[in-house]
Scaffold this motif. Structure first.
Motif, PDB file in Angstrom:
ATOM      1  N   ARG A 327       7.313   4.139   1.948  1.00  0.00           N
ATOM      2  CA  ARG A 327       8.016   2.910   2.324  1.00  0.00           C
ATOM      3  C   ARG A 327       7.457   1.770   1.471  1.00  0.00           C
ATOM      4  O   ARG A 327       6.423   1.909   0.830  1.00  0.00           O
ATOM      5  CB  ARG A 327       7.881   2.603   3.810  1.00  0.00           C
ATOM      6  N   ASP A 328       8.122   0.665   1.491  1.00  0.00           N
ATOM      7  CA  ASP A 328       7.715  -0.494   0.705  1.00  0.00           C
ATOM      8  C   ASP A 328       6.275  -0.903   1.027  1.00  0.00           C
ATOM      9  O   ASP A 328       5.907  -1.051   2.196  1.00  0.00           O
ATOM     10  CB  ASP A 328       8.665  -1.659   0.996  1.00  0.00           C
ATOM     11  N   GLY A 329       5.454  -1.058  -0.030  1.00  0.00           N
ATOM     12  CA  GLY A 329       4.080  -1.522   0.138  1.00  0.00           C
ATOM     13  C   GLY A 329       3.039  -0.441   0.324  1.00  0.00           C
ATOM     14  O   GLY A 329       1.836  -0.729   0.296  1.00  0.00           O
ATOM     15  N   VAL A 330       3.443   0.812   0.493  1.00  0.00           N
ATOM     16  CA  VAL A 330       2.488   1.909   0.708  1.00  0.00           C
ATOM     17  C   VAL A 330       1.907   2.361  -0.626  1.00  0.00           C
ATOM     18  O   VAL A 330       2.596   2.398  -1.652  1.00  0.00           O
ATOM     19  CB  VAL A 330       3.180   3.086   1.425  1.00  0.00           C
ATOM     20  N   ASN A 331       0.621   2.728  -0.621  1.00  0.00           N
ATOM     21  CA  ASN A 331      -0.038   3.216  -1.821  1.00  0.00           C
ATOM     22  C   ASN A 331       0.459   4.621  -2.163  1.00  0.00           C
ATOM     23  O   ASN A 331       0.604   5.468  -1.280  1.00  0.00           O
ATOM     24  CB  ASN A 331      -1.555   3.235  -1.613  1.00  0.00           C
ATOM     25  N   TYR A 332       0.696   4.860  -3.459  1.00  0.00           N
ATOM     26  CA  TYR A 332       1.183   6.166  -3.901  1.00  0.00           C
ATOM     27  C   TYR A 332       0.240   7.303  -3.501  1.00  0.00           C
ATOM     28  O   TYR A 332       0.678   8.428  -3.255  1.00  0.00           O
ATOM     29  CB  TYR A 332       1.350   6.194  -5.425  1.00  0.00           C
ATOM     30  N   ARG A 333      -1.046   7.030  -3.456  1.00  0.00           N
ATOM     31  CA  ARG A 333      -2.010   8.115  -3.218  1.00  0.00           C
ATOM     32  C   ARG A 333      -1.851   8.745  -1.837  1.00  0.00           C
ATOM     33  O   ARG A 333      -2.335   9.866  -1.613  1.00  0.00           O
ATOM     34  CB  ARG A 333      -3.441   7.627  -3.415  1.00  0.00           C
ATOM     35  N   LYS A 334      -1.180   8.046  -0.922  1.00  0.00           N
ATOM     36  CA  LYS A 334      -0.991   8.624   0.411  1.00  0.00           C
ATOM     37  C   LYS A 334      -0.107   9.863   0.366  1.00  0.00           C
ATOM     38  O   LYS A 334      -0.201  10.735   1.231  1.00  0.00           O
ATOM     39  CB  LYS A 334      -0.403   7.577   1.359  1.00  0.00           C
ATOM     40  N   ILE A 335       0.764   9.937  -0.635  1.00  0.00           N
ATOM     41  CA  ILE A 335       1.613  11.118  -0.788  1.00  0.00           C
ATOM     42  C   ILE A 335       0.753  12.346  -1.051  1.00  0.00           C
ATOM     43  O   ILE A 335       0.878  13.384  -0.394  1.00  0.00           O
ATOM     44  CB  ILE A 335       2.620  10.918  -1.937  1.00  0.00           C
ATOM     45  N   GLY A 336      -0.150  12.235  -2.044  1.00  0.00           N
ATOM     46  CA  GLY A 336      -1.019  13.363  -2.380  1.00  0.00           C
ATOM     47  C   GLY A 336      -1.932  13.752  -1.233  1.00  0.00           C
ATOM     48  O   GLY A 336      -2.188  14.939  -1.006  1.00  0.00           O
ATOM     49  N   LYS A 337      -2.426  12.756  -0.513  1.00  0.00           N
ATOM     50  CA  LYS A 337      -3.311  13.054   0.616  1.00  0.00           C
ATOM     51  C   LYS A 337      -2.579  13.841   1.691  1.00  0.00           C
ATOM     52  O   LYS A 337      -3.093  14.833   2.223  1.00  0.00           O
ATOM     53  CB  LYS A 337      -3.862  11.753   1.197  1.00  0.00           C
ATOM     54  N   LYS A 338      -1.377  13.421   2.008  1.00  0.00           N
ATOM     55  CA  LYS A 338      -0.600  14.089   3.048  1.00  0.00           C
ATOM     56  C   LYS A 338      -0.284  15.522   2.660  1.00  0.00           C
ATOM     57  O   LYS A 338      -0.412  16.452   3.461  1.00  0.00           O
ATOM     58  CB  LYS A 338       0.695  13.312   3.279  1.00  0.00           C
ATOM     59  N   ILE A 339       0.127  15.706   1.408  1.00  0.00           N
ATOM     60  CA  ILE A 339       0.495  17.040   0.940  1.00  0.00           C
ATOM     61  C   ILE A 339      -0.707  17.964   0.899  1.00  0.00           C
ATOM     62  O   ILE A 339      -0.668  19.104   1.383  1.00  0.00           O
ATOM     63  CB  ILE A 339       1.163  16.950  -0.447  1.00  0.00           C
ATOM     64  N   ASN A 374      -6.271  11.962  -4.255  1.00  0.00           N
ATOM     65  CA  ASN A 374      -6.678  11.163  -5.409  1.00  0.00           C
ATOM     66  C   ASN A 374      -6.955   9.735  -4.958  1.00  0.00           C
ATOM     67  O   ASN A 374      -6.666   9.358  -3.817  1.00  0.00           O
ATOM     68  CB  ASN A 374      -5.574  11.187  -6.478  1.00  0.00           C
ATOM     69  N   GLU A 375      -7.518   8.949  -5.853  1.00  0.00           N
ATOM     70  CA  GLU A 375      -7.874   7.561  -5.544  1.00  0.00           C
ATOM     71  C   GLU A 375      -7.108   6.578  -6.413  1.00  0.00           C
ATOM     72  O   GLU A 375      -7.554   5.461  -6.648  1.00  0.00           O
ATOM     73  CB  GLU A 375      -9.389   7.364  -5.722  1.00  0.00           C
ATOM     74  N   ASN A 376      -5.955   6.987  -6.920  1.00  0.00           N
ATOM     75  CA  ASN A 376      -5.177   6.105  -7.779  1.00  0.00           C
ATOM     76  C   ASN A 376      -4.665   4.889  -7.020  1.00  0.00           C
ATOM     77  O   ASN A 376      -4.391   4.957  -5.818  1.00  0.00           O
ATOM     78  CB  ASN A 376      -3.996   6.861  -8.390  1.00  0.00           C
ATOM     79  N   SER A 377      -4.511   3.792  -7.732  1.00  0.00           N
ATOM     80  CA  SER A 377      -3.984   2.570  -7.132  1.00  0.00           C
ATOM     81  C   SER A 377      -2.485   2.486  -7.371  1.00  0.00           C
ATOM     82  O   SER A 377      -1.892   3.360  -7.999  1.00  0.00           O
ATOM     83  CB  SER A 377      -4.690   1.350  -7.722  1.00  0.00           C
ATOM     84  N   GLY A 378      -1.876   1.420  -6.919  1.00  0.00           N
ATOM     85  CA  GLY A 378      -0.445   1.223  -7.100  1.00  0.00           C
ATOM     86  C   GLY A 378       0.299   1.397  -5.793  1.00  0.00           C
ATOM     87  O   GLY A 378      -0.035   2.273  -4.988  1.00  0.00           O
ATOM     88  N   ARG A 379       1.321   0.553  -5.592  1.00  0.00           N
ATOM     89  CA  ARG A 379       2.058   0.581  -4.337  1.00  0.00           C
ATOM     90  C   ARG A 379       3.564   0.684  -4.586  1.00  0.00           C
ATOM     91  O   ARG A 379       4.075   0.229  -5.604  1.00  0.00           O
ATOM     92  CB  ARG A 379       1.756  -0.673  -3.505  1.00  0.00           C
ATOM     93  N   MET A 380       4.236   1.283  -3.624  1.00  0.00           N
ATOM     94  CA  MET A 380       5.685   1.463  -3.716  1.00  0.00           C
ATOM     95  C   MET A 380       6.399   0.138  -3.511  1.00  0.00           C
ATOM     96  O   MET A 380       5.913  -0.752  -2.819  1.00  0.00           O
ATOM     97  CB  MET A 380       6.138   2.475  -2.655  1.00  0.00           C
TER      98      MET A 380
END
Length: 436
Positions: A327-339, A374-380
């Motif tokens: 969703r808007d504002g979420v960090n991309y790294r949460k995708i990898g963590k969840k998976i 991962n610990e990458n930065s950046g937000r959706m």
């Protein structure tokens, strides 16, 4: 699907010189787990909600439980004493992660080889379940798993077949800018964020890709060649007035990717005939009215074992869980963590070498979507589109690429499964554009 510059986690500040290797309803989730087991030897702490996942079988075994019991230092779920009925995972996973001592069936060892002295416990795919009096059931399941493993190993390794000339595309159909080049383009260091007109274009391209993929799945049958699937899909795409995005991308010779069994991704359609029990990932990308849409799915050819069905369901659920955090504002790294958390729980491994990517008027762009912790930065950002396409393998293995520069397989023959969607980030979540 893109290839990361190395198999390691990508740093936050990726260079624009990164090269692309190839074209390419959420239920309650388990409690967060640590990184995949190859990165940490610490077992996760789970609660009883983990046993309600949609990929569990309907195997119910009565167990006797003691409140506060624990195993290998992992706290037990708080359940009342007495006789309980516990829903266990499908056969192969938990049996493969515990060793039963046939001389003393009350003694069990974890996958790390440590003996577990408690009478009412055994390890389940990195989690735990407490049981009593199910030794015969476990031995029978382990025997079934061993027989299944032997059966898979008897399959001959994947070999490159005859690759036929690429198919023609009518001149009136617009081509992407990369067609005619021999190398993949450099990754544009921009995010593809769309206005209302762009979103309409993306939806049209993605819906076509989804329909084409559904059609491709109906062609998966024993004795059918991957080249025949490619030819039929090619004709459907061009008849819709679209261009098959992989065709001519960096010299790729075909219109789709077909990855069979141990092929991790980027399989080139050829004369290989599918066999009963095979699995095949078909990766479809189309270029329609200036926009790309991409999706993929792993299909079963004929009938598959329960272990393979479980594997595919787990892989698909990993994709769904990754999408669920967007969703808007979420960090991309949460995708990898969840998976990676979910893959760890089911006892499978995420391939770190290949990543998702931005998609839109360009086939590939930043951000790169890592599917592992991962610990990458950046937000959706609202209005942004990208792909999420995790690849799971049944056993930990290295990946090797054939001389054709595309086809990548596991070095030990371990089977792989992948599911992919293109998503649109919204203020409150994510819209799956490639879902019919």
């Amino acid at each position: 699907m893109l290839k990361a510059t190395t198999a390691e986690s990508l740093p936050a500040g990726l260079s624009s010189q990164t090269h692309i290797l190839s074209p390419s309803a959420s239920a309650s989730s388990p409690q967060p787990l640590p990184r995949p087991r190859q990165n940490s030897g610490t077992p996760p702490t789970l609660d009883s909600s983990c046993v309600t996942s949609s990929v569990f079988s309907n195997l119910r075994i009565p167990v006797t439980m003691s409140p506060g019991a624990s195993c290998s230092g992992v706290p037990a779920p708080r359940l009342p004493a007495g006789r309980q009925t516990l829903l266990l995972p499908a056969t192969p996973l938990f049996v493969s992660n515990c060793a039963i001592n046939r001389q003393n069936t009350r003694s069990v060892s974890s996958s790390s080889g440590r003996a577990i002295a408690l009478k009412r416990s055994f390890v389940v795919s990195g989690g735990i379940t407490w049981v009593d009096g199910v030794e015969e059931e476990l031995m029978e399941l382990q025997k079934s798993h061993e027989q299944s493993s032997v059966k898979l190993k008897k399959r001959p390794p994947l070999r490159r077949g005859k690759v036929y000339p690429q198919l023609a595309v009518p001149e009136h159909i617009p081509r992407p800018s990369y067609v005619g080049g021999k190398r993949p383009q450099e990754l544009p260091a921009i995010r593809q964020i769309h206005n209302a007109e762009g979103i309409t274009g993306m939806k049209a391209a993605c819906k076509l890709a989804a329909r084409v993929l559904d059609f491709a799945g109906t062609l998966v049958k024993p004795s059918v060649t991957t080249n025949e699937i490619d030819r039929a899909v090619h004709h459907m795409i061009v008849e819709a007035g679209a261009y098959p995005s992989p065709l001519g991308y960096g010299g790729f010779p075909k219109s789709i990717c077909t990855s069979v069994n141990e092929c991790v991704c980027h399989g080139v359609p050829d004369s290989t005939q599918l066999q009963n029990g095979d699995i095949i990932n078909i990766d479809v990308n189309v270029f329609l009215n200036g926009y790309h849409g991409g999706t993929s799915r792993t299909f079963v050819c004929g009938e598959a074992s329960e272990s393979i069905k479980h594997f595919l369901k787990a892989a698909e659920e990993c994709l769904e869980r990754g999408i669920s955090v967007c969703r808007d504002g979420v960090n991309y790294r949460k995708i990898g963590k969840k998976i990676s958390n979910l893959a760890y729980f089911y006892g499978y491994h995420v391939v770190e070498r290949f990543v998702g990517h931005g998609i839109g008027t360009m086939l590939h762009s930043e951000p790169l979507i890592l599917h592992h912790a991962n610990e990458n930065s950046g937000r959706m950002v609202e209005g942004q589109t990208f792909t999420i396409e995790p690849i799971l393998i049944m056993d930990k293995a290295e990946c090797v690429t054939w001389e054709n520069g595309w086809t990548t397989v596991t070095n030990d023959g371990s089977w792989a499964a992948q599911f992919e969607h293109t998503v649109l980030v919204t203020r409150t979540g994510a819209e799956i554009l490639t879902k019919l």
